[in-house]
Design a protein around this motif. Structure first.
Motif, PDB file in Angstrom:
ATOM      1  N   ARG A   1       0.753  -1.204   0.032  1.00 17.14           N
ATOM      2  CA  ARG A   1       0.018   0.128   0.110  1.00 17.14           C
ATOM      3  C   ARG A   1       0.978   1.237   0.074  1.00 17.14           C
ATOM      4  O   ARG A   1       0.342   2.226  -0.752  1.00 17.14           O
ATOM      5  N   VAL A   2       2.064   1.333   0.811  1.00 15.46           N
ATOM      6  CA  VAL A   2       2.639   2.505   0.810  1.00 15.46           C
ATOM      7  C   VAL A   2       3.351   2.617  -0.815  1.00 15.46           C
ATOM      8  O   VAL A   2       3.484   3.653  -1.296  1.00 15.46           O
ATOM      9  N   TYR A   3       3.829   1.438  -1.332  1.00 12.39           N
ATOM     10  CA  TYR A   3       4.415   1.689  -2.684  1.00 12.39           C
ATOM     11  C   TYR A   3       3.280   2.106  -3.564  1.00 12.39           C
ATOM     12  O   TYR A   3       3.482   2.998  -4.569  1.00 12.39           O
ATOM     13  N   PHE A   4       2.058   1.665  -3.586  1.00 14.48           N
ATOM     14  CA  PHE A   4       1.074   2.207  -4.476  1.00 14.48           C
ATOM     15  C   PHE A   4       0.958   3.776  -4.317  1.00 14.48           C
ATOM     16  O   PHE A   4       1.085   4.359  -5.466  1.00 14.48           O
ATOM     17  N   TRP A   5       0.953   4.436  -3.138  1.00 16.32           N
ATOM     18  CA  TRP A   5       1.009   5.849  -2.953  1.00 16.32           C
ATOM     19  C   TRP A   5       2.156   6.533  -3.458  1.00 16.32           C
ATOM     20  O   TRP A   5       2.132   7.662  -3.953  1.00 16.32           O
ATOM     21  N   LEU A   6       3.040   5.850  -3.237  1.00 12.43           N
ATOM     22  CA  LEU A   6       4.734   6.358  -3.807  1.00 12.43           C
ATOM     23  C   LEU A   6       4.581   6.440  -5.185  1.00 12.43           C
ATOM     24  O   LEU A   6       5.170   7.419  -5.791  1.00 12.43           O
ATOM     25  N   VAL A   7       4.335   5.414  -5.973  1.00 11.00           N
ATOM     26  CA  VAL A   7       4.281   5.429  -7.383  1.00 11.00           C
ATOM     27  C   VAL A   7       3.542   6.619  -7.811  1.00 11.00           C
ATOM     28  O   VAL A   7       3.817   7.117  -8.711  1.00 11.00           O
TER      29      VAL A   7
ATOM     30  N   ALA B   1       2.203  11.790 -10.421  1.00  6.83           N
ATOM     31  CA  ALA B   1       1.516  12.853 -10.246  1.00  6.83           C
ATOM     32  C   ALA B   1       2.715  14.154 -10.227  1.00  6.83           C
ATOM     33  O   ALA B   1       2.212  15.264 -10.915  1.00  6.83           O
ATOM     34  N   PHE B   2       3.743  14.058  -9.510  1.00  6.29           N
ATOM     35  CA  PHE B   2       4.700  14.951  -9.609  1.00  6.29           C
ATOM     36  C   PHE B   2       5.252  15.474 -11.160  1.00  6.29           C
ATOM     37  O   PHE B   2       5.570  16.565 -11.294  1.00  6.29           O
TER      38      PHE B   2
ATOM     39  N   LEU C   1       5.474  18.513 -15.928  1.00  7.30           N
ATOM     40  CA  LEU C   1       5.304  18.484 -17.355  1.00  7.30           C
ATOM     41  C   LEU C   1       4.157  19.504 -17.785  1.00  7.30           C
ATOM     42  O   LEU C   1       4.337  20.384 -18.856  1.00  7.30           O
ATOM     43  N   LEU C   2       3.161  19.458 -16.991  1.00  4.33           N
ATOM     44  CA  LEU C   2       2.024  20.697 -17.302  1.00  4.33           C
ATOM     45  C   LEU C   2       2.476  22.016 -17.133  1.00  4.33           C
ATOM     46  O   LEU C   2       2.026  22.951 -17.834  1.00  4.33           O
ATOM     47  N   ALA C   3       3.401  22.276 -16.166  1.00  4.89           N
ATOM     48  CA  ALA C   3       3.871  23.524 -15.825  1.00  4.89           C
ATOM     49  C   ALA C   3       4.762  24.079 -16.735  1.00  4.89           C
ATOM     50  O   ALA C   3       5.357  25.371 -16.706  1.00  4.89           O
ATOM     51  N   GLY C   4       5.341  23.255 -17.744  1.00  3.17           N
ATOM     52  CA  GLY C   4       6.340  23.427 -18.579  1.00  3.17           C
ATOM     53  C   GLY C   4       7.580  23.980 -18.185  1.00  3.17           C
ATOM     54  O   GLY C   4       8.437  24.528 -18.783  1.00  3.17           O
TER      55      GLY C   4
END
Length: 499
Positions: A407-413, A418-419, A424-427
């Motif tokens: 579960r920790v791995y799931f959120w870290l991935v 997301a980061f 990328l979206l911020a260019g």
């Protein structure tokens, strides 16, 4: 029941409390006492070492994953770029770099084979926060989505399209595969097997159509010029040697991968699974030890031979083979060409050169292979960055909380994905300071954990299975080399910051 790597199932835990004598107990009837430190983490149970695999085809495993994840920008850009500038005279450095990492990987694997614990857990037994140090350093090196962007750039060479949008799609696919597969390691291994096979097919086609006679004739210079450094930036050459194949946190993750492949005492430890599609276990990631006598020692020798052969036949051979032939291909197409870039644009120039020398189809084939290779590399980097941190958090900081490593791995991935998407979206481009840190961190990290590997495998393991003198000397030399590399890079890159 046979396990996936060919050994027998370890079966249920032995009866009685930890340390209960078994058939392999020391003479005199006394229980075996673990040599692992319990200062920062609890003791472990004593069990018999499972049998080593007997099926030869099962040799494909963690070494293949290590090689496949590592076959990224270094093998497709850095080493071919060096070949385009000075020819093949420096390929001896790649062989030395890969062999040095083989010794490092084997000392990382030694501890996990003997205990079922990862290297980070072993380091945390020496000092509670060593794992945190390495996890943070790994994040510094990998948090920017450079490999996904590189893969997207190659896709744009083939189909066109917006690089940012393609890179975001790649990150989302990586996150989905890593967190929805019932067993994470199995999914990653399959992606890497396809990657290695595809590269092998490409190299075979390149040998037939693209690699010239001059490249074959000049290949001998890699032997005749051993120890000679060509006229290139010193840090560039040292970096190429140091990071041939892997480097930094990826080497440390070799212990996580062999545990999930059920190597050695790792057969007793729960594997990393998807909390969505897999069956979670909240059991701690600390391991088990075996009494180093009788049948256990016989099995240990079999495991140690197998693990060394698996790494040599996969990580070492695949990495050296790929670096060699991709360098020969660059030599055949762009050697001596002025103004070649040393970033992803190098692959555009080389692809266009292959279109001219062989045909348009081969240039596109080159970009397809490169795009998939960098995509698989991005997935592997997300995996090992998150895997190292998840093991640390679940084992050291959330121990006893009931929160599983999966579960920790799931959120870290998904946090890393997301980061990357936000960047990328911020260019945003990678900040210069972070770029400098990430270029220095791998060498410094390898120097530090090289010292810790020697200490851990001498103090934590019983005499019969601990690191011997020859390997100690090799790791010590690697520590000097990686430490020197880190210092040189810091000085050179740091001086550029203040120019």
């Amino acid at each position: 029941m046979a396990s996936e790597h060919g050994s027998t199932d370890p079966g249920p835990p032995s009866s009685g409390p930890p340390g209960t004598p078994s058939d392999d107990a020391p003479p005199g009837g006394g229980a075996y006492t673990s040599t692992l430190s319990t200062r920062h983490l609890p003791g472990v149970e004593v069990r018999d070492l499972p049998a080593a695999p007997t099926d030869t085809w099962r040799i494909l495993g963690p070494g293949l994953v290590g090689a496949g994840v590592g076959l990224a920008s270094g093998e497709f850009i850095l080493w071919p770029y060096i070949a385009s500038q000075v020819g093949l005279v420096f390929l001896w450095g790649a062989v030395i770099g890969v062999m040095t990492q083989w010794f490092l990987n084997m000392e990382i694997e030694r501890y996990t084979l003997a205990t079922g614990e990862t290297a980070l857990t072993g380091f945390s037994r020496l000092w509670k926060h060593w794992g945190l140090v390495f996890a943070v350093m790994t994040y510094f090196a990998n948090m920017w989505p450079g490999w996904a962007t590189s893969s997207a750039t190659l896709v744009s060479y083939i189909f066109g399209g917006n690089v940012t949008a393609i890179a975001i799609a790649i990150l989302l696919i990586c996150g989905a595969v890593l967190t929805l597969a019932p067993v994470v390691y199995t999914a990653l291994e399959r992606v890497i097997v396809v990657k290695v096979a595809a590269i092998g097919v490409f190299i075979l086609v390149a040998i037939i159509f693209a690699i010239t006679g001059d490249a074959w004739r000049n290949l001998g210079q890699a032997v005749t010029h051993i120890g000679q450094f060509p006229d290139l930036q010193f840090a560039l050459m040292l970096g190429a040697i140091a990071y041939a194949g892997a480097g930094g946190g990826q080497n440390l993750c070799q212990s996580n991968w062999i545990r999930d492949k059920r190597f050695g005492m790792g057969a007793y430890v729960p594997r990393l699974v998807s909390p969505v599609t897999g069956q979670e276990e909240a059991a701690p990631s600390t391991g088990y030890v075996f009494a180093p006598v009788g049948d256990n020692l016989t099995r240990w020798r079999a495991w140690w031979r197998f693990a060394n052969l698996e790494q040599a036949a996969t990580f070492v051979l695949i990495t050296a083979f790929t670096i060699g032939f991709m360098s020969m291909l660059a030599f055949s197409t762009v050697f001596g060409r002025e103004g070649l870039p040393d970033d992803i644009a190098f692959l555009q120039v080389e692809g266009n050169a292959l279109k001219e020398s062989v045909g348009p189809w081969f240039g596109y084939f080159f970009w397809v292979i490169g795009a998939y290779a960098l995509f698989a590399g991005a997935m592997g980097i997300i995996d090992y960055t998150s895997r190292l941190a998840a093991d640390l958090v679940a084992t050291v900081y959330l121990r006893g909380s009931g929160v599983s490593e999966s579960r920790v791995y799931f959120w870290l991935v998904w946090g890393l994905v997301a980061f990357g998407c936000l960047v990328l979206l911020a260019g945003l481009d990678q900040p210069l300071v972070l770029l400098v840190i990430s270029s220095c961190v791998a060498g410094v990290m390898m120097a530090i954990y090289g010292v810790l590997l020697i200490l851990m495998n001498k103090r934590a393991l019983p005499p019969a299975i601990r690191i011997k003198t020859f390997r100690t000397v090799v790791i010590a030399l690697a520590v000097v080399f990686y430490g020197t590399l880190g210092i040189i890079t810091i000085i050179q890159q740091g001086s550029q910051l203040f120019e």
